[in-house]
Scaffold this active site. Structure first.
Site, PDB file in Angstrom:
ATOM      1  N   GLU A 101      51.352  43.003  27.050  1.00 17.41           N
ATOM      2  CA  GLU A 101      50.893  43.455  25.881  1.00 17.41           C
ATOM      3  C   GLU A 101      51.859  42.867  24.770  1.00 17.41           C
ATOM      4  O   GLU A 101      51.469  43.105  23.432  1.00 17.41           O
ATOM      5  CB  GLU A 101      51.197  44.978  25.678  1.00 17.41           C
ATOM      6  N   ARG A 154      55.950  45.365  24.495  1.00 21.76           N
ATOM      7  CA  ARG A 154      55.010  44.976  23.508  1.00 21.76           C
ATOM      8  C   ARG A 154      56.047  43.724  22.627  1.00 21.76           C
ATOM      9  O   ARG A 154      55.584  43.231  21.777  1.00 21.76           O
ATOM     10  CB  ARG A 154      54.853  45.988  22.501  1.00 21.76           C
ATOM     11  N   ASP A 338      46.329  65.074  22.087  1.00 20.90           N
ATOM     12  CA  ASP A 338      47.233  63.932  22.499  1.00 20.90           C
ATOM     13  C   ASP A 338      46.895  62.968  21.545  1.00 20.90           C
ATOM     14  O   ASP A 338      46.713  61.643  21.704  1.00 20.90           O
ATOM     15  CB  ASP A 338      46.749  63.359  23.880  1.00 20.90           C
ATOM     16  N   TRP A 430      47.310  51.612  20.529  1.00 21.79           N
ATOM     17  CA  TRP A 430      48.553  50.856  20.052  1.00 21.79           C
ATOM     18  C   TRP A 430      48.048  49.238  19.880  1.00 21.79           C
ATOM     19  O   TRP A 430      48.883  48.533  19.237  1.00 21.79           O
ATOM     20  CB  TRP A 430      49.488  50.402  21.219  1.00 21.79           C
TER      21      TRP A 430
HETATM   22 CA    CA Z   1      50.931  60.611  24.078  1.00 21.45          CA
END
Ligand code: CA
Length: 727
Positions: A101, A154, A338, A430
């Site tokens: 990532e 990342r 979430d 993300w």
């Molecule tokens: Ca989460």
């Protein structure tokens, strides 16, 4: 502040001694690694503030403090990209199997990147030669199971001669930029906890800012700042309140505690982890970050009777020097889907709807509304639905700043499961978005998914595993109702979003679903990998596809662009979630063909097309499960335990998502050997990437899970036989 000024004073001679001129570095000689007093990784605040003056560098994961992922380089543009023989200049194999990532940092002729399992590698950008590599030796058996969503990382930060890594186990580590040798290492989380780190450290004013992950387990979110030279803790700020009987760390926590009910939240930890974005704003001297979900997900369990539950699912601004609270804006009050709000944040100066220039923060969080806030005050300027399918809320009331929710969305209060769009995957996760100040568009990788949310009726704290309070099977029947979305159906596209108009400009559909990070350039281009196994350039104004090259791998990371040997080059880390459809393994060291690829005009390298020597193509497995002998209760227990622990990698309902990294258990020979199945669950194959669940599962869970998978395998076998009989 004094330390910051001193750091600048020390850095000044080094800056003068180097060749940072207004013009980009043009010759091969000048592009060779430069000698800085601070050594390799010679990045400081001045360089980051003046990043536009050296467009040939990519100084930080988001390029500079604005984190727009926009490069002023325009040697490659929308007119010439088809005719300059843009091709693979060099590549290097990456020796880890899981998701890759990171965005490389490229400074003074050296490229620094991270891979799965928090490994760091440094390459000579001219040749692709590996200069050094570093392995923090994370306890893979233990931490693999603590990482909710793969053992990823990342990227690094470069600062004053050092490279900074947030390791999966929660250590913050400073490496010598020239040698990769450890300079210091500090635990930012309690050891033997379920905290992890996957994010990029950010550095300003001599401080390293870092958060952590783990809000599906039993943690209390916080962010902290460390002295970049010594690794000493400078300040720490919790995102959710702790046990009120012990008093509050600050006024912000005291205020937050009034928005929670009961005592379950602080017993569980409360969540609100800051697992990705963290932005420093030189104009306000604040840091901004996004917070994750509350713990448990189901609000009735963590905070019976509701409440906003500050500061979960929010953007928070702190004073960068002191960690003092400045402002917050909660995007999803009382979140129970979430809806992490940890997605990339970028800074921009926009000519706003009233004609005034505004310095803003922009974010496209999981929950489907694109937020623009005044950076200094946190005042909400706009919140437009950026994906029309979003159904948890109709719109955001700009007067109150609050969502107008779908009345069916609060499943834990009503006790009735509901299909909500998006699922926990989010409309945007993300994967880095990019903003071009030239087109005025933000380019966002979109994924549309849906899920049936339902709360557990008999929640019991699990000290070793997930505590989301979710019954992942409760609402499955809802998908059979007329008009329901197709269960498991996921689509994705690249969205060009006009933030000032609050409208979609265009979209580029992805043939193979899955999100990939983005880069925008002054050449009127956007670059992105995809899950079909391509790296593609598009016209940034129209979305027209202009160029592509094969990657041999799925791509989730975002590209970076830089200049070396007088040429603009583009780097992209590839490899994630198995292989693209129809493609085969060509790497000796990675099952998903993980590699760093670098493209330049005239590049003539090519990726391997054959299996490496000694490896062979596996033959297609035939489904052959043992007969199901377990009773319904065992299978139902296994279904719950599977949903909580296994589904995230092996797939919901024991059906892996297309291209999943983890194997399809229904085809596993282990289903015939309960003792061996238990051993694998307990960590026998930890080195191959199957973490140990020994400390996580309760007694009997492994047997129950095996029974459930045998049931699902027999379902599949029966379906295959029925299909064969019909033909
Ligand atoms: Ca989460």
């Amino acid at each position: 502040m004094r330390r910051y000024l001193m750091a600048l004073a020390v850095a000044a001679p080094a800056l003068l001694a180097s060749c940072h001129t207004e013009a980009p570095v043009k010759t091969a000689e000048a592009a060779a690694p430069m000698k800085h007093e601070m050594g390799a990784a010679a990045v400081d605040q001045q360089r980051l503030l003046n990043a536009d003056k050296e467009p040939g560098s990519w100084l930080a994961a988001g390029r500079d403090y604005n984190e727009q992922r926009f490069s002023p380089l325009k040697q490659i543009d929308d007119k010439n990209i088809g005719s300059i023989n843009l091709g693979l200049s060099w590549y290097a194999d990456i020796d880890t199997e899981r998701g890759q990532e990171s965005t490389p940092v490229i400074v003074d002729g050296v490229m620094y990147l991270t891979t799965a399992w928090s490994l760091v590698k440094a390459y000579d950008v001219h040749t692709g030669k590996l200069l050094w590599e570093y392995d923090p030796k994370v306890d893979r058996e233990k931490k693999g199971a603590d990482a909710c969503c793969d053992v990823v990382n990342r990227g690094v930060a470069a600062w004053h001669g050092k490279i900074y890594l947030g390791a999966l186990d929660g250590r913050l580590i400073a490496l010598d930029g020239k040698t990769g040798k450890e300079v210091w290492s500090t635990w930012t989380v309690p050891q033997d906890s379920h905290y992890t780190i996957t994010a990029v450290p950010r550095i300003a004013n001599g401080k390293v800012f870092i958060g952590n992950a783990g809000a599906e387990y039993d943690v209390r979110g916080y962010v902290s700042a460390y002295d970049a030279e010594t690794g000493k803790l400078d300040w720490k700020w919790y995102t959710v309140p702790g046990d009120p009987s012990k008093g509050f760390e600050n006024k912000a926590m005291e205020r937050a505690a009034k928005t929670w009910n009961g005592d379950k939240y602080w017993q569980l930890g409360g969540g609100g982890t800051v697992w990705d974005t963290f932005v420093y704003d030189p104009k306000t001297n604040m840091v901004y970050f996004g917070t994750g979900n509350g713990l448990s997900w189901a609000q009735e369990i963590r905070s019976p009777g509701g409440g906003d539950n500050l500061y979960v699912s929010s953007i928070v601004a702190l004073d960068a020097d002191t960690g003092e609270y400045k402002w917050h804006y909660q995007e999803t009050p009382g979140d129970e889907w979430d809806y992490d709000n940890t997605n990339p944040i970028m800074l921009a100066d926009l000519k706003w709807r009233d004609g005034q220039m505004r310095h803003v923060v922009m974010q496209a969080p999981k929950q489907g509304f694109f937020y623009i806030l005044d950076a200094k005050t946190g005042k909400l300027l706009s919140a437009d639905k950026y994906v029309p399918e979003t159904n948890w809320a109709d719109h955001i009331d700009l007067k109150t700043g609050r969502p107008v929710e779908n009345p069916k969305a609060r499943y834990s209060e009503s006790g009735k499961p509901a299909i909500i769009i998006p699922a926990a995957l989010g409309m945007h996760n993300w994967h880095p978005m990019a903003y071009s100040p030239l087109t005025g568009y933000v380019y966002i990788p979109i994924t549309i998914s849906s899920a049936a949310y339902g709360a557990q009726k008999d929640f019991k704290y699990n000290p070793n595993g997930w505590n989301t309070g979710m019954d992942f099977t409760a609402g499955a029947s809802l998908f059979k109702q007329p008009g329901a979305p197709k269960q498991g159906n996921i689509t994705s596209y690249i969205l060009a979003w006009d933030p000032v108009k609050g409208k979609e400009a265009f979209r580029i559909p992805n043939e193979e679903y899955g999100a990939s990070g983005l880069l925008a350039t002054a050449g009127n281009l956007i670059f992105s990998g995809n899950h079909k196994g391509e790296f593609v350039a598009y016209n940034a104004t129209t979305g027209e596809r202009l160029w592509s090259a094969p990657t041999g791998a799925r791509v989730v990371a975002a590209p970076a662009t830089f200049e070396a040997d007088g040429k603009q080059q583009i780097a992209i880390l590839v490899g994630a979630r198995g292989l693209p459809p129809g493609q085969k393994r060509t790497s000796a060291v990675s099952a998903n063909n993980s590699r760093i690829l670098v493209f330049a005009s005239g590049g003539t390298a090519s990726l391997p097309t054959a299996m490496p020597a000694g490896l062979s193509v596996p033959t297609a497995a035939k489904i052959n499960p043992p007969l199901l002998t377990a009773n319904n209760e065992t299978v139902a227990g296994g279904e719950q335990a599977y949903g909580q622990n296994c589904a995230v990698c092996h797939g919901r309902n024991a059906v892996p998502a297309a291209g999943a990294t983890a194997p399809d258990l229904r085809y596993s020979g282990l289903l015939r050997d309960a003792a061996m199945f238990k051993k694998v669950v307990d960590g026998e194959r930890a080195a191959q990437g199957m973490p140990s669940f020994k400390a996580i599962l309760r007694d009997g869970d492994a047997d129950n899970i095996m029974a459930y998978v045998i049931k699902r395998a027999n379902d599949e076998k029966a379906a295959q036989e029925a299909a064969a009989a019909a033909n």
